[in-house]
Design an enzyme around this catalytic site. Structure first.
Site, mmCIF file in Angstrom:
data_model
loop_
_atom_site.group_PDB
_atom_site.id
_atom_site.type_symbol
_atom_site.label_atom_id
_atom_site.label_comp_id
_atom_site.label_asym_id
_atom_site.label_seq_id
_atom_site.Cartn_x
_atom_site.Cartn_y
_atom_site.Cartn_z
ATOM 1 N N GLY A 72 0.795 -1.215 0.000
ATOM 2 C CA GLY A 72 0.000 0.000 0.000
ATOM 3 C C GLY A 72 0.830 1.270 0.000
ATOM 4 O O GLY A 72 0.521 2.237 -0.709
ATOM 5 N N ASN A 153 -8.379 3.707 8.378
ATOM 6 C CA ASN A 153 -7.774 2.597 9.117
ATOM 7 C C ASN A 153 -7.958 2.708 10.622
ATOM 8 O O ASN A 153 -7.864 1.717 11.324
ATOM 9 C CB ASN A 153 -6.278 2.473 8.787
ATOM 10 C CG ASN A 153 -5.562 3.795 8.768
ATOM 11 O OD1 ASN A 153 -5.995 4.728 8.089
ATOM 12 N ND2 ASN A 153 -4.483 3.911 9.499
ATOM 13 N N GLN A 183 -8.027 -0.437 3.265
ATOM 14 C CA GLN A 183 -8.846 -0.954 4.365
ATOM 15 C C GLN A 183 -10.219 -1.437 3.916
ATOM 16 O O GLN A 183 -10.839 -2.237 4.597
ATOM 17 C CB GLN A 183 -9.018 0.112 5.463
ATOM 18 C CG GLN A 183 -7.733 0.430 6.200
ATOM 19 C CD GLN A 183 -7.231 -0.713 7.091
ATOM 20 O OE1 GLN A 183 -7.979 -1.610 7.470
ATOM 21 N NE2 GLN A 183 -5.943 -0.690 7.405
ATOM 22 N N HIS A 205 -1.892 -7.831 2.373
ATOM 23 C CA HIS A 205 -1.848 -8.328 3.742
ATOM 24 C C HIS A 205 -2.987 -7.851 4.621
ATOM 25 O O HIS A 205 -3.078 -8.227 5.795
ATOM 26 C CB HIS A 205 -0.495 -8.022 4.389
ATOM 27 C CG HIS A 205 -0.250 -6.596 4.769
ATOM 28 N ND1 HIS A 205 -0.374 -6.151 6.050
ATOM 29 C CD2 HIS A 205 0.127 -5.522 4.042
ATOM 30 C CE1 HIS A 205 -0.067 -4.852 6.107
ATOM 31 N NE2 HIS A 205 0.241 -4.451 4.893
ATOM 32 N N THR A 241 12.560 -7.072 -10.064
ATOM 33 C CA THR A 241 12.166 -8.456 -10.349
ATOM 34 C C THR A 241 10.904 -8.780 -9.554
ATOM 35 O O THR A 241 10.844 -8.547 -8.342
ATOM 36 C CB THR A 241 13.307 -9.425 -9.965
ATOM 37 O OG1 THR A 241 14.482 -9.008 -10.662
ATOM 38 C CG2 THR A 241 12.966 -10.854 -10.321
ATOM 39 N N CYS A 331 1.296 2.220 12.667
ATOM 40 C CA CYS A 331 2.449 3.094 12.440
ATOM 41 C C CYS A 331 2.563 4.180 13.488
ATOM 42 O O CYS A 331 3.647 4.694 13.727
ATOM 43 C CB CYS A 331 2.345 3.748 11.075
ATOM 44 S SG CYS A 331 1.667 2.648 9.861
HETATM 45 C C1 LIG Z 1 -5.191 3.100 4.760
HETATM 46 C C2 LIG Z 1 -3.833 2.514 4.593
HETATM 47 N N1 LIG Z 1 -3.074 2.885 3.541
HETATM 48 C C3 LIG Z 1 -1.841 2.384 3.352
HETATM 49 C C4 LIG Z 1 -1.299 1.469 4.228
HETATM 50 C C5 LIG Z 1 0.080 0.946 3.980
HETATM 51 O O1 LIG Z 1 0.042 -0.335 3.402
HETATM 52 P P1 LIG Z 1 1.329 -1.287 3.459
HETATM 53 O O2 LIG Z 1 1.501 -1.700 4.872
HETATM 54 O O3 LIG Z 1 0.981 -2.432 2.549
HETATM 55 O O4 LIG Z 1 2.480 -0.505 2.923
HETATM 56 C C6 LIG Z 1 -2.045 1.059 5.341
HETATM 57 C C7 LIG Z 1 -1.458 0.111 6.330
HETATM 58 O O5 LIG Z 1 -1.711 0.192 7.522
HETATM 59 C C8 LIG Z 1 -3.343 1.588 5.531
HETATM 60 O O6 LIG Z 1 -4.097 1.232 6.569
#
Ligand SMILES: Cc1ncc(COP(=O)(O)O)c(C=O)c1O
Length: 410
Positions: A72, A153, A183, A205, A241, A331
């Protein structure tokens, strides 16, 4: 660790065993470089081609509109910088919202600092949703991109992306619309034409697939400057790759999510509803954060702000009691700042510090919810007793937020 309860599916999901099975041959037999010429490599190439066609089918796109990425964050970066850099002759203005993931917000900030971008940030209502009219009002002649997330999220709020895209395109047909659907894709059918978007981010994931595989959908004709340059993979849009096993896993996870969607929704909604109803019944001075109307909230998401406690401390106590949860996005966990999402919603900072997020998924049961409802009230009570400020009555500015009485009964 026995008897652990996992309530953090918005951070990441356990890979489905069927996904793991589908990936295994790409570690043991078809591990070859898909760009090579020999027959083993061509089988890996075929797997990627089939994966691309399958993703396209699931989201209603064409195979050539699918770029595989590492997840993401990379897809969000590529969308923002890619469209911006390819559209400089048209303008430098982009629009996003105050509650986006940091992969969007911090990228936008960097673009202001380093690339001369002008960014307008649209705010949200107290439920965390973006008002489509407010986005429309910010669109100008030189707006090249609007990026608004599909579902948040931290508080699960679902935005009306179709209406946002319709208004943006009506006001300026040259403005591209991106949505971060990381999400929502776990729970909702994501179809690019229904949403009306030009670009869309997915990551494997969050729907029981592997980490390290993501998608950026880019509608044909959308200007895009590649950000990772090298071997010309992904039709020259993203070098590197290919991670064949992860790509195959993402597609298998997407297939399962699609075929089991109805059952997943019924299951996740039932448990979510219990938490949203019963946490405020059992703990005084609690706010539900995000929409209370389940149609505006992703299934499985239940988030709260509990007055007079630190969310982080409650999480540690929950962890000791066998429950894995979060105070917001993974995060921002560990930072002392209150969630930027809750602050953007207008919540008083001190109340926002008591934020907790439970995101439920396939493996959770009613017994898991029972256990949480058993341990959480006593943890909160214990922490409030230790509080340096007397915990008797919620301050007046908390009252509009609280879902129950503003007086301690404990
Ligand atoms: C709304 C949103 N965007 C982007 C991401 C980032 O995705 P990734 O962990 O695959 O880089 C997240 C991950 O928590 C997310 O909740």
């Amino acid at each position: 660790m026995p008897d652990r309860i996992y309530f953090d599916h918005a951070a990441t999901t356990p890979p489905d065993p069927r996904v793991v099975q589908a990936m295994l041959p790409y570690f043991s037999e078809m591990w070859h470089n898909p760009s090579s010429i020999y027959v083993e490599a061509q089988r890996a190439r075929q797997a990627i081609d089939e994966a691309r066609a399958a993703v396209a089918l699931h989201i209603g796109a064409k195979p050539e509109e699918i770029i595989f990425t590492s997840g993401g964050s990379e897809s969000d970066n590529l969308a923002l910088r890619g469209v911006y850099e390819a559209s400089l002759s048209r303008g430098r203005h982009i629009i996003t919202s105050s509650v986006e993931h940091h992969a969007i917000l911090d990228t936008a900030e960097t673009m202001v600092r380093n690339l001369g971008a002008e960014v307008s940030i649209v705010g949200v209502g107290p439920d965390g949703r973006v008002d489509p009219a407010a986005v429309e009002a910010l669109v100008r002649d030189d707006t090249t991109l609007v990026s608004i997330m599909h579902a948040n999220n931290e508080v699960g709020a679902i935005n009306d992306i179709a209406e946002i895209a319709r208004r943006v395109h009506a006001k300026n047909p040259k403005t591209m619309v991106h949505t971060d659907a990381v999400q929502s894709a776990a729970h909702l059918a994501v179809r690019v034409d229904d949403l009306g978007v030009d670009l869309l981010t997915l990551t494997g994931h969050k729907f029981y697939g592997p980490r390290g595989a993501g998608v950026l959908y880019v509608r044909s004709g959308t200007p895009l400057q590649p950000q990772i340059i090298g071997g010309g993979q992904e039709d020259d849009q993203r070098a590197g790759t290919e991670n064949t096993a992860a790509i195959v896993g993402l597609v298998e996870a997407m297939r399962i999510a699609s075929s089991e969607r109805e059952a997943d929704i019924v299951h996740d909604r039932a448990l979510q509803q219990r938490l949203l109803d019963e946490v405020p019944q059992r703990i005084p001075m609690v706010a539900i954060t995000g929409p209370t109307d389940l149609d505006q909230r992703v299934p499985g998401s239940a988030s709260f702000a509990i007055a007079f406690v630190e969310g982080e401390s409650v999480l540690l106590a929950l962890d000791l009691a066998g429950v894995a949860a979060s105070s917001g996005s993974a995060c921002t966990t560990g930072s002392v700042e209150p969630s930027h999402v809750l602050v953007a919603m207008g919540m008083p900072t001190e109340l926002a510090r008591g934020s907790l997020r439970f995101t439920l998924g396939r493996s959770n049961t009613d017994a898991d919810v029972d256990r949480l409802l058993e341990v959480l009230p006593s943890i909160v009570e214990r922490m409030r007793k230790l509080s340096p400020v007397p915990v008797t009555e919620a301050p007046a500015e908390y009252l509009p937020w609280l879902s129950n009485e503003g007086v301690a009964t404990t």
